[in-house]
Write a protein that holds these residues in place. Structure first.
Motif, PDB file in Angstrom:
ATOM      1  N   GLN A  63       0.828  -1.210   0.000  1.00  0.00           N
ATOM      2  CA  GLN A  63       0.000   0.000   0.000  1.00  0.00           C
ATOM      3  C   GLN A  63       0.864   1.261   0.000  1.00  0.00           C
ATOM      4  O   GLN A  63       0.527   2.255  -0.642  1.00  0.00           O
ATOM      5  CB  GLN A  63      -0.934   0.033   1.220  1.00  0.00           C
ATOM      6  CG  GLN A  63      -1.845  -1.156   1.366  1.00  0.00           C
ATOM      7  CD  GLN A  63      -2.620  -1.476   0.110  1.00  0.00           C
ATOM      8  OE1 GLN A  63      -3.357  -0.640  -0.398  1.00  0.00           O
ATOM      9  NE2 GLN A  63      -2.444  -2.678  -0.402  1.00  0.00           N
ATOM     10  N   LEU A  64       1.975   1.203   0.732  1.00  0.00           N
ATOM     11  CA  LEU A  64       2.841   2.376   0.888  1.00  0.00           C
ATOM     12  C   LEU A  64       3.995   2.404  -0.104  1.00  0.00           C
ATOM     13  O   LEU A  64       4.770   3.355  -0.119  1.00  0.00           O
ATOM     14  CB  LEU A  64       3.397   2.411   2.319  1.00  0.00           C
ATOM     15  CG  LEU A  64       2.353   2.566   3.422  1.00  0.00           C
ATOM     16  CD1 LEU A  64       2.990   2.314   4.782  1.00  0.00           C
ATOM     17  CD2 LEU A  64       1.712   3.936   3.364  1.00  0.00           C
ATOM     18  N   ARG A  65       4.097   1.314  -0.888  1.00  0.00           N
ATOM     19  CA  ARG A  65       5.207   1.163  -1.834  1.00  0.00           C
ATOM     20  C   ARG A  65       6.560   1.209  -1.129  1.00  0.00           C
ATOM     21  O   ARG A  65       7.489   1.889  -1.557  1.00  0.00           O
ATOM     22  CB  ARG A  65       5.112   2.196  -2.942  1.00  0.00           C
ATOM     23  CG  ARG A  65       3.883   1.967  -3.801  1.00  0.00           C
ATOM     24  CD  ARG A  65       3.872   2.817  -5.009  1.00  0.00           C
ATOM     25  NE  ARG A  65       2.788   2.352  -5.867  1.00  0.00           N
ATOM     26  CZ  ARG A  65       2.728   2.589  -7.133  1.00  0.00           C
ATOM     27  NH1 ARG A  65       3.648   3.279  -7.736  1.00  0.00           N
ATOM     28  NH2 ARG A  65       1.724   2.128  -7.848  1.00  0.00           N
ATOM     29  N   LEU A  66       6.644   0.464  -0.041  1.00  0.00           N
ATOM     30  CA  LEU A  66       7.887   0.342   0.720  1.00  0.00           C
ATOM     31  C   LEU A  66       8.460  -1.048   0.520  1.00  0.00           C
ATOM     32  O   LEU A  66       7.703  -2.021   0.375  1.00  0.00           O
ATOM     33  CB  LEU A  66       7.631   0.541   2.219  1.00  0.00           C
ATOM     34  CG  LEU A  66       7.220   1.924   2.697  1.00  0.00           C
ATOM     35  CD1 LEU A  66       6.922   1.881   4.195  1.00  0.00           C
ATOM     36  CD2 LEU A  66       8.304   2.935   2.396  1.00  0.00           C
ATOM     37  N   ASN A  67       9.777  -1.159   0.575  1.00  0.00           N
ATOM     38  CA  ASN A  67      10.388  -2.482   0.527  1.00  0.00           C
ATOM     39  C   ASN A  67      10.257  -3.145   1.897  1.00  0.00           C
ATOM     40  O   ASN A  67       9.796  -2.524   2.865  1.00  0.00           O
ATOM     41  CB  ASN A  67      11.849  -2.396   0.052  1.00  0.00           C
ATOM     42  CG  ASN A  67      12.730  -1.616   1.004  1.00  0.00           C
ATOM     43  OD1 ASN A  67      12.454  -1.496   2.197  1.00  0.00           O
ATOM     44  ND2 ASN A  67      13.813  -1.063   0.481  1.00  0.00           N
ATOM     45  N   SER A  68      10.680  -4.388   1.982  1.00  0.00           N
ATOM     46  CA  SER A  68      10.511  -5.165   3.206  1.00  0.00           C
ATOM     47  C   SER A  68      11.229  -4.525   4.395  1.00  0.00           C
ATOM     48  O   SER A  68      10.666  -4.426   5.490  1.00  0.00           O
ATOM     49  CB  SER A  68      11.031  -6.584   2.975  1.00  0.00           C
ATOM     50  OG  SER A  68      10.877  -7.357   4.129  1.00  0.00           O
ATOM     51  N   ALA A  69      12.451  -4.066   4.179  1.00  0.00           N
ATOM     52  CA  ALA A  69      13.222  -3.449   5.272  1.00  0.00           C
ATOM     53  C   ALA A  69      12.546  -2.158   5.740  1.00  0.00           C
ATOM     54  O   ALA A  69      12.459  -1.905   6.955  1.00  0.00           O
ATOM     55  CB  ALA A  69      14.649  -3.173   4.820  1.00  0.00           C
ATOM     56  N   GLY A  70      12.067  -1.347   4.802  1.00  0.00           N
ATOM     57  CA  GLY A  70      11.388  -0.107   5.163  1.00  0.00           C
ATOM     58  C   GLY A  70      10.094  -0.369   5.913  1.00  0.00           C
ATOM     59  O   GLY A  70       9.763   0.338   6.873  1.00  0.00           O
TER      60      GLY A  70
END
Length: 151
Positions: A63-70
């Motif tokens: 939903q936020l277009r973040l990678n796994s670490a983020g």
């Protein structure tokens, strides 16, 4: 004819509302030591709960277009602040679910409650068919923005 385009006036009004709500979100974030992405995450999680969607960190990252670490850093931060809780899915113990804590809901209502009240009061001045038209328009705008964002 005064040369004004009513459709473009709607676009500009929508932009003005978006900017105003963005400023409110930024003020809320600053007041509570949050990042604007934290606020967007909480909104997505609250919307998921209302829709009956079981939110996972992977879903939230999408939903936020973040990678796994983020996403992990974000959820860690929200959990540390007591705003989000991780729990194991009872149907699949490998899956982690995310829930908004009551503290986050209370903070949100204490800040956004007055503006929500104002919006509800404004909406009560419209007929049901007018509200349906506004709902359809906003749904179409949201769908259009999603298409452009995905392109």
């Amino acid at each position: 004819m005064d040369g004004r385009n009513p459709v473009m006036e709607l676009v500009h009004s929508l932009r003005a509302v978006t900017v105003e709500f963005d400023l409110l979100g930024a003020e809320f974030a600053a007041r509570h030591g949050l990042h604007p992405t934290d606020v967007r995450a909480l909104i997505h999680l609250l919307d998921a709960a209302r829709a009956g969607t079981r939110a996972t960190p992977g879903w939230l990252g999408e939903q936020l277009r973040l990678n796994s670490a983020g996403t992990t850093a974000l959820v860690d931060r929200l959990e540390r602040l007591g705003l989000v809780r991780r729990s194991r899915d009872t149907a699949d113990r490998r899956r982690v679910l995310l829930d908004v804590e009551e503290k986050a809901t209370e903070l949100g209502w204490s800040f956004f409650g007055p503006v929500i009240g104002e919006v509800v009061a404004a909406a009560e001045g419209f007929e049901a068919d007018e509200l349906e038209t506004v709902r359809r328009f906003l749904a179409a705008v949201l769908e259009s923005a999603g298409r452009v964002r995905s392109a």
